[in-house]
Design a protein around this motif. Structure first.
Motif, PDB file in Angstrom:
ATOM      1  N   UNK A  94     -13.128  -2.036   5.182  1.00  0.00           N
ATOM      2  CA  UNK A  94     -13.536  -0.855   4.428  1.00  0.00           C
ATOM      3  C   UNK A  94     -12.485   0.241   4.600  1.00  0.00           C
ATOM      4  N   UNK A  95     -12.084   0.816   3.486  1.00  0.00           N
ATOM      5  CA  UNK A  95     -11.026   1.804   3.464  1.00  0.00           C
ATOM      6  C   UNK A  95     -11.526   3.127   2.911  1.00  0.00           C
ATOM      7  N   UNK A  96     -11.117   4.177   3.560  1.00  0.00           N
ATOM      8  CA  UNK A  96     -11.344   5.524   3.079  1.00  0.00           C
ATOM      9  C   UNK A  96     -10.153   5.942   2.219  1.00  0.00           C
ATOM     10  N   UNK A  97     -10.408   6.701   1.174  1.00  0.00           N
ATOM     11  CA  UNK A  97      -9.344   7.163   0.294  1.00  0.00           C
ATOM     12  C   UNK A  97      -9.587   8.606  -0.097  1.00  0.00           C
ATOM     13  N   UNK A  98      -8.500   9.291  -0.403  1.00  0.00           N
ATOM     14  CA  UNK A  98      -8.582  10.686  -0.835  1.00  0.00           C
ATOM     15  C   UNK A  98      -7.621  10.919  -1.989  1.00  0.00           C
ATOM     16  N   UNK A  99      -8.017  11.818  -2.871  1.00  0.00           N
ATOM     17  CA  UNK A  99      -7.163  12.170  -3.994  1.00  0.00           C
ATOM     18  C   UNK A  99      -7.417  13.629  -4.346  1.00  0.00           C
ATOM     19  N   UNK A 100      -6.385  14.345  -4.744  1.00  0.00           N
ATOM     20  CA  UNK A 100      -6.602  15.729  -5.165  1.00  0.00           C
ATOM     21  C   UNK A 100      -7.620  15.807  -6.285  1.00  0.00           C
ATOM     22  N   UNK A 101      -8.288  16.945  -6.367  1.00  0.00           N
ATOM     23  CA  UNK A 101      -9.409  17.068  -7.286  1.00  0.00           C
ATOM     24  C   UNK A 101      -9.006  16.943  -8.749  1.00  0.00           C
ATOM     25  N   UNK A 110      -4.513   8.686  -3.921  1.00  0.00           N
ATOM     26  CA  UNK A 110      -3.162   8.865  -3.415  1.00  0.00           C
ATOM     27  C   UNK A 110      -3.053   8.523  -1.939  1.00  0.00           C
ATOM     28  N   UNK A 111      -4.106   8.750  -1.192  1.00  0.00           N
ATOM     29  CA  UNK A 111      -4.053   8.564   0.256  1.00  0.00           C
ATOM     30  C   UNK A 111      -5.093   7.539   0.704  1.00  0.00           C
ATOM     31  N   UNK A 112      -4.685   6.735   1.682  1.00  0.00           N
ATOM     32  CA  UNK A 112      -5.548   5.667   2.189  1.00  0.00           C
ATOM     33  C   UNK A 112      -5.563   5.689   3.714  1.00  0.00           C
ATOM     34  N   UNK A 113      -6.704   5.304   4.260  1.00  0.00           N
ATOM     35  CA  UNK A 113      -6.779   5.066   5.688  1.00  0.00           C
ATOM     36  C   UNK A 113      -6.345   3.645   6.006  1.00  0.00           C
ATOM     37  N   UNK A 114      -6.378   3.312   7.279  1.00  0.00           N
ATOM     38  CA  UNK A 114      -5.900   2.004   7.710  1.00  0.00           C
ATOM     39  C   UNK A 114      -6.978   0.934   7.619  1.00  0.00           C
ATOM     40  N   UNK A 115      -8.214   1.341   7.432  1.00  0.00           N
ATOM     41  CA  UNK A 115      -9.297   0.395   7.276  1.00  0.00           C
ATOM     42  C   UNK A 115     -10.053   0.126   8.558  1.00  0.00           C
ATOM     43  N   UNK A 116     -11.314  -0.236   8.405  1.00  0.00           N
ATOM     44  CA  UNK A 116     -12.149  -0.651   9.527  1.00  0.00           C
ATOM     45  C   UNK A 116     -12.933  -1.892   9.088  1.00  0.00           C
ATOM     46  N   UNK A 117     -12.999  -2.870   9.957  1.00  0.00           N
ATOM     47  CA  UNK A 117     -13.606  -4.147   9.598  1.00  0.00           C
ATOM     48  C   UNK A 117     -15.112  -4.124   9.800  1.00  0.00           C
TER      49      UNK A 117
END
Length: 122
Positions: A94-101, A110-117
Motif C-alpha cells: 500500500x502506497x501513500x501519494x500526494x499531489x498539489x491541489x 507527483x509524490x509517493x511513499x515507499x509503501x507498506x506491506x
C-alpha cells in the motif's frame, strides 16, 4: 519536495482490521490532496481512495466496497487508511501519494511513499 512515510502494515487474518498511517513532511500539507494506492504481486497499481484538501473523499468502490475509510489530520500532517473486514485479495503493498491541489491525485500523483506491506491470510 514532499516526503511520505507509510506505516501500519502487517500480517493479519481475514476479517481483521488495520489502520495505515502516512506521515508527510517537506511541504505545506494543506496544499496537497492525498491518496492511497495498492499493488498486488503481478498486478498493476490500483487506486484505493483519496482525501482532498477540504476533507472530502473518494473511493474506488469496486476494490474497497465500503470497508475502507480515509481521513486526514491537517494538524499532524498525516493521512490514514482504515481497513476493516480485510480479505486475502486485499494483500498488497500500500502506497501513500500526494499531489498539489491543482493536479490530479488519482491519475498522476507527483509524490509517493515507499509503501507498506499488508498481508491477509485466509
Amino acid at each position: 519536495q514532499v516526503l511520505l512515510v507509510e506505516s501500519g502494515g502487517g500480517l493479519v487474518q481475514a476479517g481483521d482490521s488495520l489502520r495505515l498511517t502516512c506521515a508527510a513532511s517537506g511541504g505545506t500539507f494543506t496544499s496537497y490532496h492525498l491518496a492511497w494506492f495498492r499493488q498486488a504481486p503481478g498486478k498493476e497499481r490500483e487506486f484505493v481512495g483519496a482525501v482532498y484538501r477540504d476533507y472530502s473523499f473518494r473511493f474506488n468502490a469496486d476494490s474497497v466496497k465500503g470497508r475502507f475509510t480515509i481521513s486526514r489530520d491537517n494538524t499532524k500532517n498525516t493521512v490514514y487508511l482504515q481497513m476493516n473486514s480485510l480479505q486475502p485479495e486485499d494483500t498488497a503493498a500500500y502506497y501513500c501519494a500526494a499531489d498539489p491541489i491543482n493536479g490530479n491525485i488519482i491519475s498522476a500523483p507527483r509524490y509517493w511513499g515507499q509503501g507498506t506491506q499488508v498481508t491477509v491470510s485466509s
